[in-house]
Design a protein around this motif. Structure first.
Motif, PDB file in Angstrom:
ATOM      1  N   THR A 159      45.339  17.438 -21.473  1.00 53.72           N
ATOM      2  CA  THR A 159      46.408  16.911 -21.068  1.00 53.72           C
ATOM      3  C   THR A 159      47.054  17.772 -20.095  1.00 53.72           C
ATOM      4  N   SER A 176      45.308  17.381 -16.369  1.00 55.79           N
ATOM      5  CA  SER A 176      45.534  16.260 -15.586  1.00 55.79           C
ATOM      6  C   SER A 176      46.489  16.556 -14.485  1.00 55.79           C
ATOM      7  N   VAL A 209      46.181   6.088 -11.835  1.00 52.86           N
ATOM      8  CA  VAL A 209      47.691   5.936 -11.798  1.00 52.86           C
ATOM      9  C   VAL A 209      48.261   6.689 -13.119  1.00 52.86           C
ATOM     10  N   TYR A 210      47.528   6.636 -14.118  1.00 55.70           N
ATOM     11  CA  TYR A 210      48.087   7.205 -15.415  1.00 55.70           C
ATOM     12  C   TYR A 210      47.528   8.508 -15.817  1.00 55.70           C
ATOM     13  N   GLN A 215      46.495   9.399 -18.786  1.00 58.82           N
ATOM     14  CA  GLN A 215      45.763   9.325 -19.620  1.00 58.82           C
ATOM     15  C   GLN A 215      44.441   8.496 -19.228  1.00 58.82           C
ATOM     16  N   SER A 216      44.239   7.992 -18.227  1.00 58.67           N
ATOM     17  CA  SER A 216      43.151   7.629 -17.366  1.00 58.67           C
ATOM     18  C   SER A 216      42.051   8.855 -16.825  1.00 58.67           C
TER      19      SER A 216
END
Length: 152
Positions: free
Chosen positions: A46, A49, A57-58, A60-61
Motif C-alpha cells: 500500500t 503505490s 487509476v486506482y 489497488q491496481s
C-alpha cells in the motif's frame, strides 16, 4: 515522488544488466517495488503505490500487480538475489569482508536469523532462515537443523 523516475531508471539499468530475465515484463514491477521500498521506508504494498508512476487509476491496481509478481512461479527470486549479491561482492574494493549473525523476532513466535555482510554500517543479507523459536537467542545447533523440532 519527483525523484522516483531517476531512481527507477537507475534500478532498471542495474537489475536489467546483472540479472537474466525470462520475460522483461517481470522487471517492471520489481523495480517499482524497490523504488517504493526505498522511498517509503516501509514494507507495505500500500505504501509503495504512492511512489509508482503508471497508467493505473486506482492504487489497488498497483497493489494487485505487486501481489501477482510476488506470487508468480516463473520469477525465481533466489537466483535473482544470488546474482545481485554475487555481483556486489565481486566489485567490492575492500580488503576484508565483515560477516555478522543477526536475529530478529517476528510475531513472538518466529525468529529470523541472517548472515549479513556489513557495509557502511548496514547489514546486507547474504543468507537467512526463519525458525519457529520463542527467543531471538538461537543455539548454534538450531541453525544447522531444520526449523521443525528445534525448540529452546
Amino acid at each position: 515522488m519527483e525523484n522516483t523516475p531517476r531512481l527507477y531508471d537507475t534500478l532498471q539499468a542495474l537489475l536489467g544488466q546483472h540479472c537474466r530475465w525470462r520475460d522483461q515484463r517481470h522487471l517492471y514491477p520489481l523495480v517499482w517495488m524497490v523504488v517504493g521500498l526505498v522511498a517509503s521506508g516501509q514494507i507495505s504494498l500500500t505504501a509503495w503505490s504512492d511512489y509508482v508512476q503508471s497508467r493505473a487509476v486506482y492504487a489497488q491496481s498497483t497493489q494487485r500487480r505487486f501481489s501477482r509478481w510476488l506470487q508468480n512461479e516463473r520469477v525465481h527470486e533466489h537466483s535473482l538475489y544470488a546474482r545481485l549479491i554475487g555481483y556486489a561482492l565481486s566489485v567490492w574494493q575492500q580488503e576484508r569482508i565483515v560477516l555478522a549473525l543477526d536475529t530478529t523476532r517476528l510475531c513472538e513466535q518466529y525468529c529470523i536469523t541472517r548472515i549479513v555482510v556489513v557495509y557502511r554500517g548496514r547489514g546486507i543479507p547474504v543468507i537467512w532462515k526463519v525458525l519457529e523459536h520463542s527467543s531471538s537467542t538461537v543455539a548454534y545447533a538450531c541453525h544447522l537443523r531444520s526449523a521443525v523440532g528445534c525448540r529452546r
